[in-house]
Write a protein that holds these residues in place. Structure first.
Motif, PDB file in Angstrom:
ATOM      1  N   ALA A   1     -12.153   0.151  -2.432  1.00 50.42           N
ATOM      2  CA  ALA A   1     -10.868   0.382  -1.814  1.00 50.42           C
ATOM      3  C   ALA A   1     -10.168  -1.007  -1.521  1.00 50.42           C
ATOM      4  O   ALA A   1      -9.193  -1.098  -2.117  1.00 50.42           O
ATOM      5  CB  ALA A   1     -10.875   1.399  -0.195  1.00 50.42           C
TER       6      ALA A   1
ATOM      7  N   VAL B   1      -3.855   4.524  -3.720  1.00 52.54           N
ATOM      8  CA  VAL B   1      -4.731   3.980  -2.459  1.00 52.54           C
ATOM      9  C   VAL B   1      -5.284   5.124  -1.083  1.00 52.54           C
ATOM     10  O   VAL B   1      -6.199   4.318  -1.219  1.00 52.54           O
ATOM     11  CB  VAL B   1      -2.892   3.342  -2.176  1.00 52.54           C
ATOM     12  N   TYR B   2      -4.017   5.983  -1.288  1.00 54.08           N
ATOM     13  CA  TYR B   2      -4.268   6.026   0.094  1.00 54.08           C
ATOM     14  C   TYR B   2      -5.595   7.530  -0.485  1.00 54.08           C
ATOM     15  O   TYR B   2      -7.185   8.301   0.464  1.00 54.08           O
ATOM     16  CB  TYR B   2      -3.612   6.660   1.011  1.00 54.08           C
ATOM     17  N   SER B   3      -5.487   8.312  -2.178  1.00 51.65           N
ATOM     18  CA  SER B   3      -6.396   9.334  -1.848  1.00 51.65           C
ATOM     19  C   SER B   3      -7.182   9.638  -3.497  1.00 51.65           C
ATOM     20  O   SER B   3      -6.772  10.453  -4.096  1.00 51.65           O
ATOM     21  CB  SER B   3      -5.397  10.910  -1.196  1.00 51.65           C
TER      22      SER B   3
ATOM     23  N   ARG C   1      -3.036  -2.803  -0.288  1.00 54.27           N
ATOM     24  CA  ARG C   1      -2.800  -1.519   0.511  1.00 54.27           C
ATOM     25  C   ARG C   1      -0.516  -1.620   0.432  1.00 54.27           C
ATOM     26  O   ARG C   1      -0.067  -2.939   0.632  1.00 54.27           O
ATOM     27  CB  ARG C   1      -2.810  -1.580   2.234  1.00 54.27           C
TER      28      ARG C   1
ATOM     29  N   SER D   1       1.016   5.144  -3.780  1.00 53.10           N
ATOM     30  CA  SER D   1       0.593   5.567  -2.139  1.00 53.10           C
ATOM     31  C   SER D   1      -0.449   6.245  -2.414  1.00 53.10           C
ATOM     32  O   SER D   1      -1.665   6.826  -2.024  1.00 53.10           O
ATOM     33  CB  SER D   1       1.581   6.354  -1.473  1.00 53.10           C
ATOM     34  N   SER D   2      -0.693   7.453  -3.008  1.00 50.54           N
ATOM     35  CA  SER D   2      -1.318   8.407  -3.864  1.00 50.54           C
ATOM     36  C   SER D   2      -2.934   7.989  -4.209  1.00 50.54           C
ATOM     37  O   SER D   2      -3.935   8.300  -4.018  1.00 50.54           O
ATOM     38  CB  SER D   2      -0.751  10.028  -4.894  1.00 50.54           C
TER      39      SER D   2
ATOM     40  N   ARG E   1       2.702   3.062   4.150  1.00 48.01           N
ATOM     41  CA  ARG E   1       2.729   4.395   3.693  1.00 48.01           C
ATOM     42  C   ARG E   1       4.526   5.044   3.941  1.00 48.01           C
ATOM     43  O   ARG E   1       5.167   4.808   4.494  1.00 48.01           O
ATOM     44  CB  ARG E   1       2.158   5.488   5.220  1.00 48.01           C
TER      45      ARG E   1
ATOM     46  N   SER F   1       0.338  10.421   0.267  1.00 46.18           N
ATOM     47  CA  SER F   1      -0.971   9.689   1.048  1.00 46.18           C
ATOM     48  C   SER F   1      -1.825  10.567   1.148  1.00 46.18           C
ATOM     49  O   SER F   1      -3.189  10.342   1.513  1.00 46.18           O
ATOM     50  CB  SER F   1      -0.862   8.717   2.055  1.00 46.18           C
ATOM     51  N   LYS F   2      -1.434  12.096   1.464  1.00 47.23           N
ATOM     52  CA  LYS F   2      -2.814  12.499   1.389  1.00 47.23           C
ATOM     53  C   LYS F   2      -2.536  14.396   0.159  1.00 47.23           C
ATOM     54  O   LYS F   2      -3.081  14.979   0.330  1.00 47.23           O
ATOM     55  CB  LYS F   2      -1.598  14.275   3.035  1.00 47.23           C
TER      56      LYS F   2
END
Length: 199
Positions: A151, A75-77, A156, A72-73, A159, A3-4
């Motif tokens: 978004a 959705v979050y970044s 979602r 995850s990558s 994490r 996610s980062k």
């Protein structure tokens, strides 16, 4: 950590997707063998089938992990990873078999949602402007789409968290390994005749 993810290098994104594609091909081949599909399939002993079923289960876990990371990558970044989106779009056909797969279908929803939207926008741009599809054109579309992408259209996900489980006998590996490193890399003198390792 997925996610980062931020600003993937094109080489890294390409290699990750190539690894995923290789695993998917191996999974498909083994799955066809287990299900008895294909021209090379013959009746196999039960032990062999147990091995292939175990191998298939392991590959399913690996594929699930990859899909969770991609999900995850995005959705979050996703806005910070246009190169990863480009590679996912480039290898989109790799994800097609998993749309109806019971174990992976919920992880494909976000991927297919954004990749489908990117494909539609890319087709619109090439038709409206009468330009051919190039890497620069695709990257421009991706940059435009990720800035405008609401978004809330992506589901979602939790994490990802992984836990380290230590083996009860880890000292049998680590102690001799650490002492070997100490012996070979340090500038200290060690009398080799007096060294005994006890685990």
């Amino acid at each position: 950590m997925s996610s980062k993810f931020h600003s993937f290098h094109p080489y890294v994104a390409e290699k990750i997707l190539n690894l995923f594609t290789t695993i998917v091909k191996k999974y498909s081949k083994i799955r066809n063998t287990v299900l008895g599909i294909g021209r090379d399939c013959v009746a196999a002993p039960e032990e062999t089938m147990e091995y292939w079923e175990s191998e298939l289960e392991t590959l399913e876990d690996i594929i699930r992990m990859f899909l969770e990371i991609f999900n995850s990558s995005i959705v979050y970044s996703g806005k910070n990873n246009p190169v990863l989106l480009y590679e996912l779009l480039h290898k989109r056909e790799t994800f097609t078999p998993f749309q109806t797969h019971e174990k992976f279908s919920e992880l494909i929803i976000n991927l297919e949602s954004i990749l489908g939207y990117l494909t539609t926008k890319l087709e619109e741009r090439t038709e409206d402007q009468g330009i051919s599809v190039s890497v620069n054109c695709v990257m421009e579309v991706i940059d435009d789409v990720v800035r405008q992408w609401p978004a809330d259209r992506l589901q979602r996900t939790a994490r990802l968290k992984f836990e380290y489980l230590e083996e009860s006998t880890s000292s049998e590996f680590f102690l001799p390994y650490i002492w070997t490193l100490q012996f070979s890399l340090s500038n200290l003198y060690w009398d080799t005749s007096r060294i005994t390792l006890k685990v």
